[in-house]
Design an enzyme around this catalytic site. Structure first.
Site, PDB file in Angstrom:
ATOM      1  N   SER A  84      26.914 -30.445  60.037  1.00 48.97           N
ATOM      2  CA  SER A  84      27.076 -31.386  60.502  1.00 48.97           C
ATOM      3  C   SER A  84      25.060 -32.318  61.022  1.00 48.97           C
ATOM      4  CB  SER A  84      26.476 -30.394  62.693  1.00 48.97           C
ATOM      5  OG  SER A  84      25.916 -31.309  63.440  1.00 48.97           O
ATOM      6  N   TYR A 114      23.672 -23.095  66.824  1.00 53.30           N
ATOM      7  CA  TYR A 114      24.639 -24.295  66.539  1.00 53.30           C
ATOM      8  C   TYR A 114      23.894 -25.297  65.094  1.00 53.30           C
ATOM      9  CZ  TYR A 114      28.045 -27.912  64.472  1.00 53.30           C
ATOM     10  OH  TYR A 114      29.104 -28.728  64.301  1.00 53.30           O
TER      11      TYR A 114
END
Length: 273
Positions: A148, A161
């Site tokens: 990401s 995350y």
């Protein structure tokens, strides 16, 4: 001839969204695809639709938090197709219940932190561990991990995350280094905000507009943007590309939204729960 004709691919988290687009793209270019997902119905649906379109696919349930489940899934793919050439480690714990609790580090609950790493990092490692011997037997392969853009930056949201995806970047480089001499390549793709139906449902038009103002290209990101990058890395066109952390985000990594914008968005998402 497709770009991955005659190869076998596994796509984790392939039952919806980015994973589904990647599975379909690989199948369209000639690969036999195993769609592995905790949502067995989603995996079976995507596999059936690929089959109806003339491709080869199977849908399998897998729990990335359980190594025995991962081992059984990989063995089933090898038995069905005889080889494994491509692995797209795409699955991650991004459910609303997880992401809305992943807020301030000063208030972080241990189970929220652990849940991010359990699937996003440990699960990716498990699948890689069990696939690599099959790739070695096949003479090589390509592993593509979904990371990401937030793995490269500080952020006011989702530190568990973000940290887990930074760990995926490190795992990518280690995998490339350890198995390069076996002709196994490993790279990571870093999406920005990909507007899947789920993402759209969780955001207002104002929130979407705020994100889009910081994308350098004049359109929103869709799942096929990531699928195209995955196809390239899976194919022989990228045969000398390994150990790379590649952003596919329309340039947003170079121009992150303002701190206040992100706080407003996070508050709005929490209010919707």
């Amino acid at each position: 001839m497709g770009l991955v004709e005659g190869k076998t691919a596994i796509v984790t988290g392939g039952g919806a969204n980015i994973g589904e687009a990647c599975a379909r793209m690989l199948a369209d270019h000639g690969a036999a695809v195993a769609i592995a997902d905790i949502n067995e119905d989603g995996a079976q649906r995507v596999a059936a639709e690929i089959g109806e379109a003339g491709g080869k696919a199977i849908g399998l349930k897998v729990d990335l938090g359980d190594e025995a489940s991962v081992s059984a899934m990989v063995a089933a793919v090898a038995e069905e197709f005889g080889r494994i050439d491509i692995l797209h480690n795409n699955a991650a714990n991004t459910g609303a219940a997880q992401m809305t609790r992943d807020g301030s580090l000063a208030e972080m609950e241990p189970e929220v932190w652990d849940a991010a790493f359990d699937i996003n990092v440990r699960g990716t490692m498990f699948v890689t561990k069990h696939v690599v011997p099959h790739m070695i037997a096949a003479g090589g392969g390509s592993i593509i991990n979904t990371s990401s853009g937030v793995s490269l930056l500080g952020d006011v949201l989702n530190p568990a995350y973000s940290a887990s995806k930074a760990a995926v970047n490190a795992l990518t480089r280690n995998t490339a280094t350890q198995f390069g001499r076996a002709n196994i390549r490993c790279n990571a793709i870093l999406p920005g905000l990909v507007l899947s139906p789920v993402a759209r449902a969780q955001m207002t038009e104002d929130q979407l507009g705020m994100i889009q103002r910081h994308v350098l290209l004049p359109r929103e990101s869709v799942a096929n943007d990531i699928a195209g990058a995955v196809l390239w890395l899976a194919s022989d066109l990228a045969s000398f590309v390994t150990g790379q952390i590649i952003s596919a985000d329309g340039g947003i990594v170079h121009h992150q939204p303002h701190y206040a914008d992100m706080l407003d968005m996070f508050a709005a998402m929490q209010a919707q729960q």
